[in-house]
Scaffold this motif. Sequence first.
Motif, short mmCIF file in Angstrom:
data_model
loop_
_atom_site.label_atom_id
_atom_site.label_comp_id
_atom_site.label_asym_id
_atom_site.label_seq_id
_atom_site.Cartn_x
_atom_site.Cartn_y
_atom_site.Cartn_z
N GLY A 73 -42.57 86.89 58.20
CA GLY A 73 -42.54 85.51 58.68
C GLY A 73 -43.87 84.98 59.17
N ASN A 75 -46.26 83.43 57.81
CA ASN A 75 -46.70 82.12 57.32
C ASN A 75 -45.78 80.99 57.75
OD1 ASN A 75 -48.94 83.20 55.91
ND2 ASN A 75 -47.64 83.77 54.19
N THR A 76 -44.85 81.28 58.64
CA THR A 76 -43.99 80.25 59.21
C THR A 76 -44.37 80.04 60.67
OG1 THR A 76 -42.21 81.60 60.15
CG2 THR A 76 -42.17 81.26 57.76
N GLN A 77 -43.82 79.01 61.27
CA GLN A 77 -44.05 78.73 62.69
C GLN A 77 -42.90 79.25 63.55
OE1 GLN A 77 -47.00 77.37 63.76
NE2 GLN A 77 -47.54 77.57 61.59
N LEU A 78 -42.00 80.02 62.94
CA LEU A 78 -40.77 80.41 63.62
C LEU A 78 -40.92 81.64 64.52
CD1 LEU A 78 -37.86 79.33 63.67
CD2 LEU A 78 -37.31 80.88 61.79
N VAL A 123 -34.90 79.79 56.57
CA VAL A 123 -36.18 80.50 56.61
C VAL A 123 -35.94 82.00 56.55
CG1 VAL A 123 -38.21 81.02 58.01
CG2 VAL A 123 -37.40 78.66 57.83
N ILE A 127 -37.71 84.19 53.47
CA ILE A 127 -38.77 85.17 53.66
C ILE A 127 -38.30 86.60 53.39
CG2 ILE A 127 -39.96 83.71 55.33
CD1 ILE A 127 -38.90 85.45 57.56
#
Length: 274
Positions: A73, A75-78, A123, A127
């Motif tokens: 994860g 490359n996510t903002q999570l 998400v 991913i």
Amino acid sequence: MASIKCNEIKKKAKKISVIKYEDMDVEVENKSGLEMIGKGRQGAVFKINNQFCMKIYGEIEDCEREYYALSLGKNTQLFPKVHCKGRNYVVMDMVYGVDLREYLQVNPLTKELSYKLIEMLMVFKEIGYERIDHHKRQIYLQHDGSLKVIDVGRTVWRNRTYPYPRKLLMSLGEDYKAVFLSHVKEAAPELYNEWQHYMQMEEVSRQLYDKISSEKNTDSKSLRKKTKKLLTTNDTEKHYAQLENLVRKVVKEEKNRELEKQNEMKTLKEKGKK
């Protein structure tokens, strides 16, 4: 913005002992001077400064599992960003805000928040998480309204997963579960119907288990007599017929395996000539 020196953190980590026990929070011995801000079944979290924290695990596999999940994860903002990785620890961003459990104690579950949770599950799926699910206490609402998720180690390398967000729904409680599902039904009716199907199958399975468990134990002596009907060795003619069929079956399977190997070798040789 503060920087992190991984070599110094490594020295701190060596001064902390984290021991994992079955179905219990870990036991911690901390001689590092760092403040412990939380612990659970897998490990303990220590505050490095206002920007970074370090999670030390009781088992190496748990550390590798969570590091891998966070990497998926990245490359996510999570999820919190990882800055250092050691044998049994991970250094990452501190996560602030209010966890969903605390938030829902004083605020309603709105459509907007439900949609954010659905997007979170999307998400997870995109991913490559194997468990598309999470407990509400591990989901944090940020000041800008976005979500941040922690403790993601159990989303990967799993032998058994539920095909719907079972843990999230159960953690919401019956009232908020109904509200969330109504929002899902409105926004994504096909997804709602699929989740309902799995929940119904789960309930049927539970009822079957209760039924089987409540039945009287089978009398072993009676069963032993009945199973004699399955025997073949007490009938000589039938026994040799079955034995002959077994040998024929084995020979046929071995010939097929040998033929497959020959075809593979032939294909490889032809490719080599090209």
